[in-house]
Write a protein that holds these residues in place. Structure first.
Motif, PDB file in Angstrom:
ATOM      1  N   HIS B 352       0.647  -1.275   0.048  1.00 28.99           N
ATOM      2  CA  HIS B 352       0.067   0.017   0.227  1.00 28.99           C
ATOM      3  C   HIS B 352       0.693   1.259  -0.095  1.00 28.99           C
ATOM      4  CE1 HIS B 352      -3.033   2.951   1.039  1.00 28.99           C
ATOM      5  NE2 HIS B 352      -4.064   1.752   0.906  1.00 28.99           N
ATOM      6  N   TYR B 354       0.412   4.172   1.121  1.00 26.17           N
ATOM      7  CA  TYR B 354       0.495   4.748   2.564  1.00 26.17           C
ATOM      8  C   TYR B 354       1.424   4.237   3.507  1.00 26.17           C
ATOM      9  CZ  TYR B 354      -1.706   7.578   6.070  1.00 26.17           C
ATOM     10  OH  TYR B 354      -2.093   8.154   7.192  1.00 26.17           O
ATOM     11  N   ASP B 355       1.642   2.785   3.380  1.00 26.98           N
ATOM     12  CA  ASP B 355       2.583   1.970   4.187  1.00 26.98           C
ATOM     13  C   ASP B 355       4.127   2.528   3.758  1.00 26.98           C
ATOM     14  OD1 ASP B 355       0.814   0.548   5.733  1.00 26.98           O
ATOM     15  OD2 ASP B 355       0.583  -1.036   4.411  1.00 26.98           O
ATOM     16  N   GLU B 358       4.951   6.075   4.782  1.00 24.05           N
ATOM     17  CA  GLU B 358       5.205   6.120   6.133  1.00 24.05           C
ATOM     18  C   GLU B 358       6.360   5.719   6.725  1.00 24.05           C
ATOM     19  OE1 GLU B 358       1.754   5.613   8.406  1.00 24.05           O
ATOM     20  OE2 GLU B 358       2.505   5.718  10.453  1.00 24.05           O
ATOM     21  N   LEU B 359       6.946   4.639   5.923  1.00 23.74           N
ATOM     22  CA  LEU B 359       8.141   4.248   6.384  1.00 23.74           C
ATOM     23  C   LEU B 359       9.468   5.047   5.671  1.00 23.74           C
ATOM     24  CD1 LEU B 359       7.725   0.198   6.453  1.00 23.74           C
ATOM     25  CD2 LEU B 359       7.785   1.759   8.482  1.00 23.74           C
ATOM     26  N   LYS B 362       9.750   8.264   8.271  1.00 27.04           N
ATOM     27  CA  LYS B 362      10.522   7.757   9.280  1.00 27.04           C
ATOM     28  C   LYS B 362      11.964   7.634   9.150  1.00 27.04           C
ATOM     29  CE  LYS B 362       7.250   7.728  12.504  1.00 27.04           C
ATOM     30  NZ  LYS B 362       6.255   8.496  11.564  1.00 27.04           N
ATOM     31  N   GLN B 363      12.394   7.531   7.863  1.00 24.55           N
ATOM     32  CA  GLN B 363      13.677   7.784   7.463  1.00 24.55           C
ATOM     33  C   GLN B 363      14.168   9.068   6.974  1.00 24.55           C
ATOM     34  OE1 GLN B 363      15.218   3.992   5.261  1.00 24.55           O
ATOM     35  NE2 GLN B 363      12.603   3.744   4.907  1.00 24.55           N
ATOM     36  N   THR B 369       1.941  10.430  -0.950  1.00 23.53           N
ATOM     37  CA  THR B 369       1.123   9.193  -1.227  1.00 23.53           C
ATOM     38  C   THR B 369      -0.136   9.643  -1.603  1.00 23.53           C
ATOM     39  OG1 THR B 369       0.395   8.682   0.917  1.00 23.53           O
ATOM     40  CG2 THR B 369       2.627   7.710   0.027  1.00 23.53           C
ATOM     41  N   GLY B 370      -0.938   8.983  -2.251  1.00 24.95           N
ATOM     42  CA  GLY B 370      -2.338   8.975  -2.446  1.00 24.95           C
ATOM     43  C   GLY B 370      -2.627   9.317  -3.930  1.00 24.95           C
ATOM     44  N   LEU B 414       7.931  -4.603   4.428  1.00 32.14           N
ATOM     45  CA  LEU B 414       6.565  -4.402   4.345  1.00 32.14           C
ATOM     46  C   LEU B 414       6.192  -6.179   3.577  1.00 32.14           C
ATOM     47  CD1 LEU B 414       5.993  -0.869   3.362  1.00 32.14           C
ATOM     48  CD2 LEU B 414       4.703  -2.048   5.145  1.00 32.14           C
TER      49      LEU B 414
END
Lengths: 148, 415
Positions: B352, B354-355, B358-359, B362-363, B369-370, B414
């Motif tokens: 996904h 979005y996943d 997000e990761l 965090k980096q 996204t979207g 993921l």
């Protein structure tokens, strides 16, 4: 385990993980391990609004306890759902409605997740509590009915 | 691991440019920021921030009204910026440059004024299948209001407009064509010269959404012979809340005003109002004076770097990013047009977006996204959204290496 005990265990699990990538790794693993919802329950009625990814939540009453099953098309979301399900599933509607859910804040999820993600998490919680309220209300009125 | 391809030495001193942007020196989560969300908005150089501050600390005053000294200085700076922008896009006159709130505002202005001035029931407005919602919804509203019809130029699987079908859609009922120059979701560069030529052969005016074009390539409105062209300041290293509508004088003179209010009038009585001349006719109320002035500064900054140099550097970035991203197992590009600029959209297997986003976040890697406000594009490709990396003049090859490393790490988590 009580809702409180499960929460404390989760908080302790998370406290051992030093950085957020590790925490994500754990959440993703939970997501992959989450027992899948029965495909027939992936209906528009079971879709939770307020999530960027799709989330389905299904509720069943077994032996006086509420059992939640859920799924999402995004694996991090699934992991977060899994946290909720672990904490709240298999408890009576009364226990669920009265539960003080402090683990989300304590783990630091609200401050670390993107706003859309944590909003989705809160919609999910709200939905779970609403189901519990609904069951409680129904069983209450049934009880009243038999008394009459 | 990290290999740099044969790149010519850029005429752009990217390292020096990066030092001009304070936010690029920042860290997120304690990691140096890799900013690859430039199609959403660009960062601002110090000179633009200084221009905003200087306006409020030295010449803040309302424009076109006062007799006093400060008002004159503010008016000079505001009108000076209009001249700079007119020069930048090679407008015939500064009066053809209207300050707006941004691209969306510019399109709403034209849709509204053109709708009331020209469109009759049964007329057709033509847009393309890859438009941003901003270039769909204002036309839908207008069409509904005027009893007109919205038709769509289709695209192929690569994300290129089907020009044969475009030609086939042209007829006497088509009264305006509104297309994007560069797709924000796919990066496609559309053949706008050909679109304009075919439209003009039938006396149909064309509006170009240049929101994703103006920062990446030289724009010459006279050479294009375009009737309307809109863009935002904040994607062009300027502040948010300011944008530009270029319109040919003959059109702007002909169309009724969009909003009524101060500055756009010559005389007002309760019986009748006489509108002001261009450009004021379309600038009702106190404008975003500081924004307009700082946008002029941003344009000057870009002109100093040289838009041709920026274009050349960004072409190298696109080529390198495309090549490096191909190394990622399971990655597929969404939009594979022959001519692309500024942005690359992709998905990895069934991860996904979005996943992944997000990761990456965090980096320390900022991407988008979207559905990128282009839901019809996502529907066409049957996907919920994409991950989009988009570039600017200050993007480096190292940023792209970090993006690819970040994607590899996220994807391995993921999968």
């Amino acid at each position: 385990m009580t809702i409180k005990e499960t929460q404390d265990e989760l908080i302790s699990d998370f406290s051992f993980m030093e950085n957020w990538m590790d925490k994500y790794e754990y959440i993703i693993q939970l997501g992959k391990d989450l027992p899948l919802i029965d495909e027939k329950y992936k209906t528009p009625d079971n879709l939770i609004k307020g999530c960027q990814s799709q989330v389905w939540l299904h509720t069943e009453m077994t032996g006086g306890k509420l059992v939640f099953t859920a799924d999402s098309d995004a694996v991090i979301t699934k992991g977060l759902i899994s946290l909720m399900v672990n904490v709240l599933s298999n408890h009576t509607p009364k226990e669920i409605t009265e539960a003080d859910l402090y683990f989300i804040e304590a783990i630091g999820l609200t401050s670390h997740l993107s706003p859309t993600r944590s909003n989705g998490l809160l919609s999910m919680l709200k939905q779970m509590k609403m189901y519990a309220f609904a069951y409680q209300a129904t069983s209450q009125s049934q009880k009243n009915g038999t008394e009459l | 691991m990290q290999h740099v391809p044969d790149i010519t030495v850029p005429a752009l001193d990217v390292e020096k440019i990066r030092r001009d942007f304070p936010l690029l020196q920042e860290k997120v989560y304690g990691i140096p920021l890799v900013y690859l969300d430039n199609a959403a908005t660009t960062q601002k150089p110090q000179v633009v921030l200084d221009a905003l501050e200087q306006y409020y600390t030295t010449i803040n005053s309302n424009v076109h009204r006062g007799v006093h000294h400060l008002s004159q200085l503010a008016t000079d700076a505001y009108e000076g910026s209009r001249k700079t922008i007119a020069g930048f896009i090679n407008a015939r006159k500064p009066e053809e440059v209207i300050f707006t709130k941004g691209t969306t505002d510019g399109i709403n202005l034209v849709a509204n004024s053109y709708g009331r001035g020209v469109i009759k029931p049964g007329d057709i407005v033509l847009v393309s299948a890859m438009e941003h919602h901003s270039n769909i919804v204002p036309w839908q509203i207008m069409c509904e209001d005027r009893g007109a019809e919205l038709q769509v130029i289709p695209m192929n699987e690569q994300g290129e407009l089907l020009m044969d079908q475009f030609s086939a859609l042209l007829n006497d009922r088509v009264k305006i064509i509104a297309v994007t120059w560069v797709s924000n979701a796919l990066g496609t560069v559309n053949p706008v010269h050909e679109i304009i030529a075919q439209a003009h052969a039938r006396n149909i005016p064309v509006l170009l959404d240049a929101a994703q074009a103006i920062q990446h390539m030289p724009v010459d409105v006279q050479e294009l012979d375009v009737d309307f062209l809109v863009f935002s300041g904040h994607k062009l290293y300027g502040p948010t809340g300011i944008g530009v509508l270029y319109g040919k004088e003959e059109w702007l003179d002909k169309l009724p005003p969009y909003q009524g209010g101060g500055d756009m009038i010559k005389t007002v009585t309760f019986a009748k109002t006489i509108y002001n001349v261009l450009p004021y006719k379309f600038e009702a109320g106190t404008p975003d004076i500081s924004g307009a002035i700082a946008l002029g500064t941003a344009v000057e900054y870009l002109q100093k770097a040289g838009i041709e140099n920026v274009q050349q550097w960004e072409e190298q970035l696109m080529e390198y990013a495309t090549q490096r991203l191909q190394e990622v197992q399971g990655l597929r590009f969404i939009g594979q047009a022959k001519k692309k600029t500024g942005a690359i959209s992709f998905l990895i297997d069934d991860i996904h977006p979005y996943d992944l986003g997000e990761l990456l976040d965090k980096q320390g890697i900022a991407i988008r996204t979207g559905h990128h406000c282009a839901e019809p594009v996502m529907t066409e490709f049957c996907i919920p959204g994409t991950v989009r990396a988009s570039f600017a003049m200050y993007t480096t090859m190292e940023d792209i290496d970090k993006l690819v490393a970040g994607i590899q790490k996220a994807a391995s988590m993921l999968r």
